[in-house]
Scaffold this motif. Structure first.
Motif, PDB file in Angstrom:
ATOM      1  N   ASN A  55       0.809  -1.218   0.000  1.00  0.00           N
ATOM      2  CA  ASN A  55       0.000   0.000   0.000  1.00  0.00           C
ATOM      3  C   ASN A  55       0.842   1.268   0.000  1.00  0.00           C
ATOM      4  O   ASN A  55       0.316   2.369   0.202  1.00  0.00           O
ATOM      5  CB  ASN A  55      -0.958  -0.009   1.186  1.00  0.00           C
ATOM      6  CG  ASN A  55      -2.181  -0.874   0.937  1.00  0.00           C
ATOM      7  OD1 ASN A  55      -3.147  -0.442   0.321  1.00  0.00           O
ATOM      8  ND2 ASN A  55      -2.118  -2.119   1.383  1.00  0.00           N
ATOM      9  N   VAL A 313     -11.321  13.688  -0.830  1.00  0.00           N
ATOM     10  CA  VAL A 313      -9.938  14.014  -1.180  1.00  0.00           C
ATOM     11  C   VAL A 313      -9.729  15.521  -1.259  1.00  0.00           C
ATOM     12  O   VAL A 313      -8.792  16.074  -0.680  1.00  0.00           O
ATOM     13  CB  VAL A 313      -9.545  13.349  -2.523  1.00  0.00           C
ATOM     14  CG1 VAL A 313      -8.193  13.889  -3.010  1.00  0.00           C
ATOM     15  CG2 VAL A 313      -9.480  11.837  -2.373  1.00  0.00           C
ATOM     16  N   ASP A 314     -10.601  16.217  -1.967  1.00  0.00           N
ATOM     17  CA  ASP A 314     -10.432  17.663  -2.148  1.00  0.00           C
ATOM     18  C   ASP A 314     -10.516  18.410  -0.826  1.00  0.00           C
ATOM     19  O   ASP A 314      -9.792  19.393  -0.601  1.00  0.00           O
ATOM     20  CB  ASP A 314     -11.469  18.205  -3.130  1.00  0.00           C
ATOM     21  CG  ASP A 314     -11.238  17.715  -4.553  1.00  0.00           C
ATOM     22  OD1 ASP A 314     -10.081  17.351  -4.864  1.00  0.00           O
ATOM     23  OD2 ASP A 314     -12.204  17.684  -5.339  1.00  0.00           O
ATOM     24  N   LYS A 356      -8.192   0.595   2.905  1.00  0.00           N
ATOM     25  CA  LYS A 356      -8.791   1.655   2.089  1.00  0.00           C
ATOM     26  C   LYS A 356      -8.384   3.025   2.616  1.00  0.00           C
ATOM     27  O   LYS A 356      -8.158   3.964   1.843  1.00  0.00           O
ATOM     28  CB  LYS A 356     -10.317   1.517   2.073  1.00  0.00           C
ATOM     29  CG  LYS A 356     -10.824   0.364   1.220  1.00  0.00           C
ATOM     30  CD  LYS A 356     -12.344   0.302   1.233  1.00  0.00           C
ATOM     31  CE  LYS A 356     -12.855  -0.836   0.356  1.00  0.00           C
ATOM     32  NZ  LYS A 356     -14.346  -0.933   0.406  1.00  0.00           N
ATOM     33  N   GLN A 359      -4.838   3.614   1.483  1.00  0.00           N
ATOM     34  CA  GLN A 359      -4.816   3.912   0.048  1.00  0.00           C
ATOM     35  C   GLN A 359      -5.259   5.350  -0.209  1.00  0.00           C
ATOM     36  O   GLN A 359      -4.705   6.043  -1.070  1.00  0.00           O
ATOM     37  CB  GLN A 359      -5.742   2.930  -0.691  1.00  0.00           C
ATOM     38  CG  GLN A 359      -5.188   1.521  -0.753  1.00  0.00           C
ATOM     39  CD  GLN A 359      -6.245   0.482  -1.103  1.00  0.00           C
ATOM     40  OE1 GLN A 359      -7.371   0.821  -1.474  1.00  0.00           O
ATOM     41  NE2 GLN A 359      -5.912  -0.790  -0.966  1.00  0.00           N
ATOM     42  N   LEU A 360      -6.243   5.808   0.572  1.00  0.00           N
ATOM     43  CA  LEU A 360      -6.703   7.194   0.450  1.00  0.00           C
ATOM     44  C   LEU A 360      -5.575   8.164   0.811  1.00  0.00           C
ATOM     45  O   LEU A 360      -5.350   9.156   0.105  1.00  0.00           O
ATOM     46  CB  LEU A 360      -7.908   7.418   1.371  1.00  0.00           C
ATOM     47  CG  LEU A 360      -8.433   8.856   1.456  1.00  0.00           C
ATOM     48  CD1 LEU A 360      -9.029   9.294   0.122  1.00  0.00           C
ATOM     49  CD2 LEU A 360      -9.469   8.970   2.577  1.00  0.00           C
ATOM     50  N   LYS A 362      -2.376   7.628   0.648  1.00  0.00           N
ATOM     51  CA  LYS A 362      -1.365   7.564  -0.412  1.00  0.00           C
ATOM     52  C   LYS A 362      -1.803   8.415  -1.609  1.00  0.00           C
ATOM     53  O   LYS A 362      -0.998   9.165  -2.186  1.00  0.00           O
ATOM     54  CB  LYS A 362      -1.156   6.115  -0.849  1.00  0.00           C
ATOM     55  CG  LYS A 362      -0.128   5.925  -1.960  1.00  0.00           C
ATOM     56  CD  LYS A 362       1.275   6.271  -1.482  1.00  0.00           C
ATOM     57  CE  LYS A 362       2.351   5.741  -2.430  1.00  0.00           C
ATOM     58  NZ  LYS A 362       2.301   6.339  -3.768  1.00  0.00           N
ATOM     59  N   THR A 363      -3.070   8.326  -1.979  1.00  0.00           N
ATOM     60  CA  THR A 363      -3.594   9.122  -3.088  1.00  0.00           C
ATOM     61  C   THR A 363      -3.434  10.620  -2.820  1.00  0.00           C
ATOM     62  O   THR A 363      -2.978  11.379  -3.670  1.00  0.00           O
ATOM     63  CB  THR A 363      -5.097   8.800  -3.315  1.00  0.00           C
ATOM     64  OG1 THR A 363      -5.227   7.425  -3.691  1.00  0.00           O
ATOM     65  CG2 THR A 363      -5.682   9.682  -4.411  1.00  0.00           C
ATOM     66  N   ILE A 364      -3.776  11.023  -1.609  1.00  0.00           N
ATOM     67  CA  ILE A 364      -3.678  12.445  -1.235  1.00  0.00           C
ATOM     68  C   ILE A 364      -2.211  12.893  -1.179  1.00  0.00           C
ATOM     69  O   ILE A 364      -1.869  13.973  -1.655  1.00  0.00           O
ATOM     70  CB  ILE A 364      -4.385  12.699   0.105  1.00  0.00           C
ATOM     71  CG1 ILE A 364      -5.887  12.427  -0.047  1.00  0.00           C
ATOM     72  CG2 ILE A 364      -4.139  14.117   0.592  1.00  0.00           C
ATOM     73  CD1 ILE A 364      -6.641  12.371   1.261  1.00  0.00           C
ATOM     74  N   THR A 365      -1.375  12.044  -0.616  1.00  0.00           N
ATOM     75  CA  THR A 365       0.076  12.377  -0.541  1.00  0.00           C
ATOM     76  C   THR A 365       0.654  12.596  -1.927  1.00  0.00           C
ATOM     77  O   THR A 365       1.381  13.563  -2.151  1.00  0.00           O
ATOM     78  CB  THR A 365       0.845  11.245   0.179  1.00  0.00           C
ATOM     79  OG1 THR A 365       0.255  11.004   1.457  1.00  0.00           O
ATOM     80  CG2 THR A 365       2.305  11.617   0.360  1.00  0.00           C
ATOM     81  N   ASP A 366       0.339  11.703  -2.844  1.00  0.00           N
ATOM     82  CA  ASP A 366       0.850  11.841  -4.221  1.00  0.00           C
ATOM     83  C   ASP A 366       0.336  13.112  -4.869  1.00  0.00           C
ATOM     84  O   ASP A 366       1.064  13.792  -5.625  1.00  0.00           O
ATOM     85  CB  ASP A 366       0.421  10.620  -5.049  1.00  0.00           C
ATOM     86  CG  ASP A 366       1.151   9.345  -4.644  1.00  0.00           C
ATOM     87  OD1 ASP A 366       2.173   9.456  -3.931  1.00  0.00           O
ATOM     88  OD2 ASP A 366       0.692   8.255  -5.026  1.00  0.00           O
ATOM     89  N   LYS A 367      -0.900  13.476  -4.566  1.00  0.00           N
ATOM     90  CA  LYS A 367      -1.497  14.681  -5.151  1.00  0.00           C
ATOM     91  C   LYS A 367      -0.851  15.950  -4.615  1.00  0.00           C
ATOM     92  O   LYS A 367      -0.615  16.911  -5.351  1.00  0.00           O
ATOM     93  CB  LYS A 367      -3.004  14.679  -4.884  1.00  0.00           C
ATOM     94  CG  LYS A 367      -3.749  15.806  -5.574  1.00  0.00           C
ATOM     95  CD  LYS A 367      -5.259  15.607  -5.472  1.00  0.00           C
ATOM     96  CE  LYS A 367      -6.007  16.675  -6.269  1.00  0.00           C
ATOM     97  NZ  LYS A 367      -7.471  16.446  -6.278  1.00  0.00           N
TER      98      LYS A 367
END
Length: 370
Positions: A55, A313-314, A356, A359-360, A362-367
């Motif tokens: 993850n 996320v936003d 989950k 994963q959320l 990680k998505t925010i960190t990458d963004k």
């Protein structure tokens, strides 16, 4: 000197798998040996680490699978403490804990045979290259005038300062031992500051009562910094400031403003801070906690570990941007506000839910950090 700073991190505890709970129950009933229990535990830790890496985590823990409580298992295995059953459980909102506690029965010292060393050595042995295994232990502040744990200090020490110095030395020696075993990231979890922010706010208009808690805050800073002093330069030292986490409930509420000046004095590299709901207050204290230290990271716990619902996320990105107006973005990270299972009972969500959540993040960190 290399310090860990990943922006994407996790506090440390994970839901205990059913197989682990079953094995621990069988061990308690005398149906499994210690060796058989550890074999089950090790296999489940190995599976956990695989999922953590899968993850995207670059820092992994053993999920605290080898302990029942986030703090007591560590403390009662130090020299100078014993366990006992107190009359009352800890006062969480809407849930009762077990009544286990610890108290002094001698001078405090590092235990060279502490079982957490064995657990770390196993974790390190299965951690892939390029990933850092993290040790999580409770802060020494959990012993200083908290829940009667230091009531008997005068039976074993010349005075209060001698007790504080002895406690600091025991912690210093323990952390150094972890380092000697290969640990390069040690995190001290701490609910005392949430207790203090509650007390300092409660007695803000009663200076005599407030003074007691101001002295406790000063003692905590003294012991923590003394314990951390002189440790190797390439050791990352973190803390998690927690408001309580048991079966998705909590102990304390209130913003960090009453304790920020004390946190800003602590010689940690990383601060995990709870910011998952309105109980946590606003971001204004971040400036004092960071205290202009270029090497310090503040990990914002803007994702809750208490509820399976996934945050927007936003909305989370907007909160990070708000914090970045006070502290440089490079000095910020995100995580869940706490672990998923500070005690073996765990929070009210599933193992699928916890992945989950990660994963959320990680998505925010990458963004945000790319």
């Amino acid at each position: 000197m290399t310090k860990v700073q990943e922006h994407f991190d996790h506090v440390g505890s994970y839901l205990r798998p059913a197989a682990l709970k079953e094995a621990r129950e069988k061990f308690a009933n005398g149906e499994l040996t210690q060796e058989e229990l550890l074999k089950v535990q090790d296999e489940l830790v190995k599976d956990l680490v695989h999922h953590e890496v899968e993850n995207g985590l670059k820092v992994v823990s053993d999920g605290e699978f080898g302990r029942s409580w986030w703090h007591l298992d560590f403390l009662w295995n130090l020299i100078g403490f014993e366990t006992y059953l107190q009359e009352d459980s800890y006062k969480f909102h809407g849930a009762k804990t077990r009544t286990t506690n610890i108290r002094l029965n001698g001078q405090v010292a590092e235990n060279p045979e502490h079982p957490f060393y064995r657990d770390f050595e196993y974790l390190k042995s299965i951690t892939p290259e390029g990933v850092t295994p993290k040790v999580t232990i409770p802060s020494p502040s959990l012993v200083i005038d908290r829940d009667h744990r230091s009531d008997l200090y005068a039976d074993y020490y010349e005075d209060w300062t001698a007790f504080l110095d002895g406690l600091a030395q025991a912690y210093h020696d323990t952390i150094q031992h972890f380092y000697d075993l290969g640990a390069r990231y040690v995190q001290l979890d701490d609910t005392t500051w949430a207790f203090l922010l509650h007390q300092l706010e409660t007695f803000k208009d009663e200076p005599e009562k407030r003074a007691k808690f101001e002295k406790l805050a000063e003692d905590d800073v003294y012991v923590i910094n003394k314990a951390l002093a002189g440790l190797p330069e390439d050791l990352t030292l973190a803390t998690h400031i927690c408001r309580g986490n048991f079966k998705s409930t909590y102990l304390f509420e209130g913003g960090y403003h009453t304790i920020a000046k004390y946190l800003g004095q602590l010689n940690y590299d990383i601060f995990f801070l709870e910011y998952d709901d309105s109980r946590s207050g606003d971001f204004s204290p971040l400036t004092d906690i960071w205290n202009g230290r270029d090497n310090v990271e503040l990990v914002l716990g803007v994702i809750t570990s208490k509820d399976p619902a996934l945050e927007d996320v936003d909305a989370v990105v907007a909160r990070i941007q708000e914090a970045a107006e006070l502290v440089p973005l490079k000095n910020l990270g995100i995580s869940t506000q706490c672990g998923f299972a500070s005690t073996e009972e765990g929070n009210i969500l599933t193992e699928e839910d916890e992945w989950k959540k990660l994963q959320l993040i990680k998505t925010i960190t990458d963004k945000v950090w790319g």
